[in-house]
Design a protein around this motif. Structure first.
Motif, PDB file in Angstrom:
ATOM      1  N   MET A  84       0.846  -1.169   0.000  1.00  0.00           N
ATOM      2  CA  MET A  84       0.000   0.000   0.000  1.00  0.00           C
ATOM      3  C   MET A  84       0.897   1.240   0.000  1.00  0.00           C
ATOM      4  O   MET A  84       1.854   1.316   0.757  1.00  0.00           O
ATOM      5  N   GLU A  85       0.562   2.177  -0.863  1.00  0.00           N
ATOM      6  CA  GLU A  85       1.272   3.453  -0.901  1.00  0.00           C
ATOM      7  C   GLU A  85       0.483   4.472  -0.085  1.00  0.00           C
ATOM      8  O   GLU A  85      -0.716   4.656  -0.303  1.00  0.00           O
ATOM      9  N   ILE A  86       1.163   5.091   0.860  1.00  0.00           N
ATOM     10  CA  ILE A  86       0.529   6.118   1.691  1.00  0.00           C
ATOM     11  C   ILE A  86       1.194   7.454   1.389  1.00  0.00           C
ATOM     12  O   ILE A  86       2.427   7.562   1.459  1.00  0.00           O
ATOM     13  N   THR A  87       0.388   8.456   1.052  1.00  0.00           N
ATOM     14  CA  THR A  87       0.881   9.817   0.881  1.00  0.00           C
ATOM     15  C   THR A  87       0.509  10.586   2.134  1.00  0.00           C
ATOM     16  O   THR A  87      -0.672  10.766   2.445  1.00  0.00           O
ATOM     17  N   LEU A  88       1.532  10.993   2.866  1.00  0.00           N
ATOM     18  CA  LEU A  88       1.361  11.747   4.112  1.00  0.00           C
ATOM     19  C   LEU A  88       1.501  13.224   3.785  1.00  0.00           C
ATOM     20  O   LEU A  88       2.537  13.649   3.250  1.00  0.00           O
ATOM     21  N   ILE A  89       0.472  14.003   4.072  1.00  0.00           N
ATOM     22  CA  ILE A  89       0.444  15.407   3.706  1.00  0.00           C
ATOM     23  C   ILE A  89       0.405  16.258   4.971  1.00  0.00           C
ATOM     24  O   ILE A  89      -0.545  16.159   5.762  1.00  0.00           O
ATOM     25  N   ARG A  90       1.442  17.066   5.159  1.00  0.00           N
ATOM     26  CA  ARG A  90       1.455  17.949   6.326  1.00  0.00           C
ATOM     27  C   ARG A  90       0.637  19.203   6.008  1.00  0.00           C
ATOM     28  O   ARG A  90       0.704  19.753   4.904  1.00  0.00           O
ATOM     29  N   HIS A  91      -0.101  19.651   6.986  1.00  0.00           N
ATOM     30  CA  HIS A  91      -0.884  20.878   6.852  1.00  0.00           C
ATOM     31  C   HIS A  91       0.014  22.056   6.486  1.00  0.00           C
ATOM     32  O   HIS A  91       1.237  21.996   6.635  1.00  0.00           O
ATOM     33  N   THR A  92      -0.589  23.133   6.049  1.00  0.00           N
ATOM     34  CA  THR A  92       0.140  24.358   5.717  1.00  0.00           C
ATOM     35  C   THR A  92       0.524  25.090   6.999  1.00  0.00           C
ATOM     36  O   THR A  92       0.151  24.674   8.098  1.00  0.00           O
ATOM     37  N   SER A  93       1.256  26.183   6.862  1.00  0.00           N
ATOM     38  CA  SER A  93       1.715  26.934   8.037  1.00  0.00           C
ATOM     39  C   SER A  93       0.530  27.472   8.837  1.00  0.00           C
ATOM     40  O   SER A  93      -0.570  27.653   8.317  1.00  0.00           O
ATOM     41  N   VAL A  94       0.790  27.712  10.100  1.00  0.00           N
ATOM     42  CA  VAL A  94      -0.278  28.073  11.037  1.00  0.00           C
ATOM     43  C   VAL A  94      -0.148  29.528  11.510  1.00  0.00           C
ATOM     44  O   VAL A  94       0.917  30.137  11.424  1.00  0.00           O
ATOM     45  N   ASP A  95      -1.251  30.024  12.024  1.00  0.00           N
ATOM     46  CA  ASP A  95      -1.308  31.387  12.552  1.00  0.00           C
ATOM     47  C   ASP A  95      -0.963  31.362  14.038  1.00  0.00           C
ATOM     48  O   ASP A  95      -1.816  31.619  14.887  1.00  0.00           O
ATOM     49  N   VAL A  96       0.266  31.005  14.306  1.00  0.00           N
ATOM     50  CA  VAL A  96       0.760  30.910  15.676  1.00  0.00           C
ATOM     51  C   VAL A  96       2.129  31.568  15.702  1.00  0.00           C
ATOM     52  O   VAL A  96       2.965  31.307  14.831  1.00  0.00           O
ATOM     53  N   GLU A  97       2.330  32.370  16.694  1.00  0.00           N
ATOM     54  CA  GLU A  97       3.615  33.042  16.861  1.00  0.00           C
ATOM     55  C   GLU A  97       4.728  32.004  17.044  1.00  0.00           C
ATOM     56  O   GLU A  97       4.536  31.014  17.750  1.00  0.00           O
ATOM     57  N   PRO A  98       5.890  32.223  16.424  1.00  0.00           N
ATOM     58  CA  PRO A  98       7.000  31.277  16.627  1.00  0.00           C
ATOM     59  C   PRO A  98       7.327  31.138  18.115  1.00  0.00           C
ATOM     60  O   PRO A  98       7.219  32.090  18.884  1.00  0.00           O
ATOM     61  N   GLY A  99       7.703  29.914  18.506  1.00  0.00           N
ATOM     62  CA  GLY A  99       8.067  29.666  19.894  1.00  0.00           C
ATOM     63  C   GLY A  99       6.919  29.222  20.775  1.00  0.00           C
ATOM     64  O   GLY A  99       7.096  28.997  21.972  1.00  0.00           O
ATOM     65  N   ILE A 148       3.769  12.173  10.708  1.00  0.00           N
ATOM     66  CA  ILE A 148       4.554  11.784   9.535  1.00  0.00           C
ATOM     67  C   ILE A 148       5.852  11.119   9.982  1.00  0.00           C
ATOM     68  O   ILE A 148       6.230  10.059   9.470  1.00  0.00           O
ATOM     69  N   ARG A 149       6.517  11.719  10.964  1.00  0.00           N
ATOM     70  CA  ARG A 149       7.748  11.109  11.482  1.00  0.00           C
ATOM     71  C   ARG A 149       7.450   9.722  12.073  1.00  0.00           C
ATOM     72  O   ARG A 149       8.197   8.772  11.851  1.00  0.00           O
ATOM     73  N   ALA A 150       6.358   9.618  12.820  1.00  0.00           N
ATOM     74  CA  ALA A 150       5.990   8.325  13.420  1.00  0.00           C
ATOM     75  C   ALA A 150       5.756   7.277  12.339  1.00  0.00           C
ATOM     76  O   ALA A 150       6.227   6.133  12.460  1.00  0.00           O
ATOM     77  N   ALA A 151       5.050   7.633  11.275  1.00  0.00           N
ATOM     78  CA  ALA A 151       4.792   6.681  10.184  1.00  0.00           C
ATOM     79  C   ALA A 151       6.096   6.250   9.521  1.00  0.00           C
ATOM     80  O   ALA A 151       6.268   5.074   9.172  1.00  0.00           O
ATOM     81  N   CYS A 152       7.026   7.176   9.358  1.00  0.00           N
ATOM     82  CA  CYS A 152       8.328   6.833   8.772  1.00  0.00           C
ATOM     83  C   CYS A 152       9.133   5.920   9.698  1.00  0.00           C
ATOM     84  O   CYS A 152       9.829   5.021   9.225  1.00  0.00           O
ATOM     85  N   ILE A 153       9.018   6.127  10.991  1.00  0.00           N
ATOM     86  CA  ILE A 153       9.684   5.247  11.967  1.00  0.00           C
ATOM     87  C   ILE A 153       9.086   3.843  11.884  1.00  0.00           C
ATOM     88  O   ILE A 153       9.807   2.849  11.826  1.00  0.00           O
ATOM     89  N   ILE A 154       7.770   3.766  11.861  1.00  0.00           N
ATOM     90  CA  ILE A 154       7.070   2.485  11.755  1.00  0.00           C
ATOM     91  C   ILE A 154       7.489   1.766  10.464  1.00  0.00           C
ATOM     92  O   ILE A 154       7.650   0.548  10.444  1.00  0.00           O
ATOM     93  N   ASN A 155       7.706   2.548   9.409  1.00  0.00           N
ATOM     94  CA  ASN A 155       8.106   2.004   8.114  1.00  0.00           C
ATOM     95  C   ASN A 155       9.624   1.764   8.025  1.00  0.00           C
ATOM     96  O   ASN A 155      10.141   1.443   6.967  1.00  0.00           O
ATOM     97  N   LYS A 156      10.303   1.962   9.152  1.00  0.00           N
ATOM     98  CA  LYS A 156      11.748   1.701   9.285  1.00  0.00           C
ATOM     99  C   LYS A 156      12.620   2.553   8.357  1.00  0.00           C
ATOM    100  O   LYS A 156      13.679   2.120   7.898  1.00  0.00           O
TER     101      LYS A 156
END
Length: 175
Positions: A1-16, A145-153
């Motif tokens: 199965m091919e999974i395309t993981l899409i991260r949301h766009t930037s957010v309206d939150v102050e850095p930090g 996304i990082r977790a899925a990549c870890i699971i996928n080794k």
């Protein structure tokens, strides 16, 4: 199965600011960033579309033409608990240093560890593997996304934060 993981766009939150599972809005750059994501997905077809329930993911999915994704809470970002929506530099919790020293196993106060998040993402992936899907899209967050990549080794949990996941990235993995 091919999974395309899409991260949301930037957010309206102050850095930090620590915002994890907080339902924050998207930045003023949303349309420009979302157009770029939509163009990456344009020629693809998916057997199923999933999304985190947070509005920053749902808004991107809708913009890309997927107005009714299957919503799953397991696709939410890591839960920072009592630290949510606080400036990292303002967090005086003694647990913060323990978490910095061992972010894999330690939990933010009233939150979850990175290992907890990996386990919930693993349960989600195991569940969708039972379907006969060939291609799946998931609108989600950098931690998932990082977790899925870890699971996928693709790399170890200890290497997770060396793996850059930009806003609007579309990352394919084969399970």
């Amino acid at each position: 199965m091919e999974i395309t993981l899409i991260r949301h766009t930037s957010v309206d939150v102050e850095p930090g600011i620590c915002y994890g599972q907080s339902d924050v809005g998207v930045s003023v750059e949303f349309e420009k960033e979302a157009n770029a994501v939509r163009s990456k997905l344009r020629e693809q077809t998916f057997d199923c579309i999933y999304s985190s329930p947070l509005s920053r993911c749902l808004k991107l999915a809708d913009y890309c033409g997927y107005s009714n994704p299957v919503i799953d809470k397991r696709l939410m970002e890591i839960d920072f608990g009592a630290w949510e929506m606080k400036r990292w530099s303002d967090i005086k919790d003694p647990q913060l240093q323990r978490w910095f020293d061992d972010w894999l196993a330690e939990k933010p106060t009233r939150g979850e560890s990175f290992n907890d998040m990996i386990r919930r993402v693993d349960k989600f992936i195991s569940e969708i593997e039972r379907h006969s899907y060939q291609k799946v899209a998931i609108f989600t967050h950098a931690g998932v996304i990082r977790a899925a990549c870890i699971i996928n080794k693709q790399f170890s949990a200890a290497e997770a934060f060396n793996y850059k996941v930009n806003y609007g990235d579309c990352i394919k993995i084969i399970i």
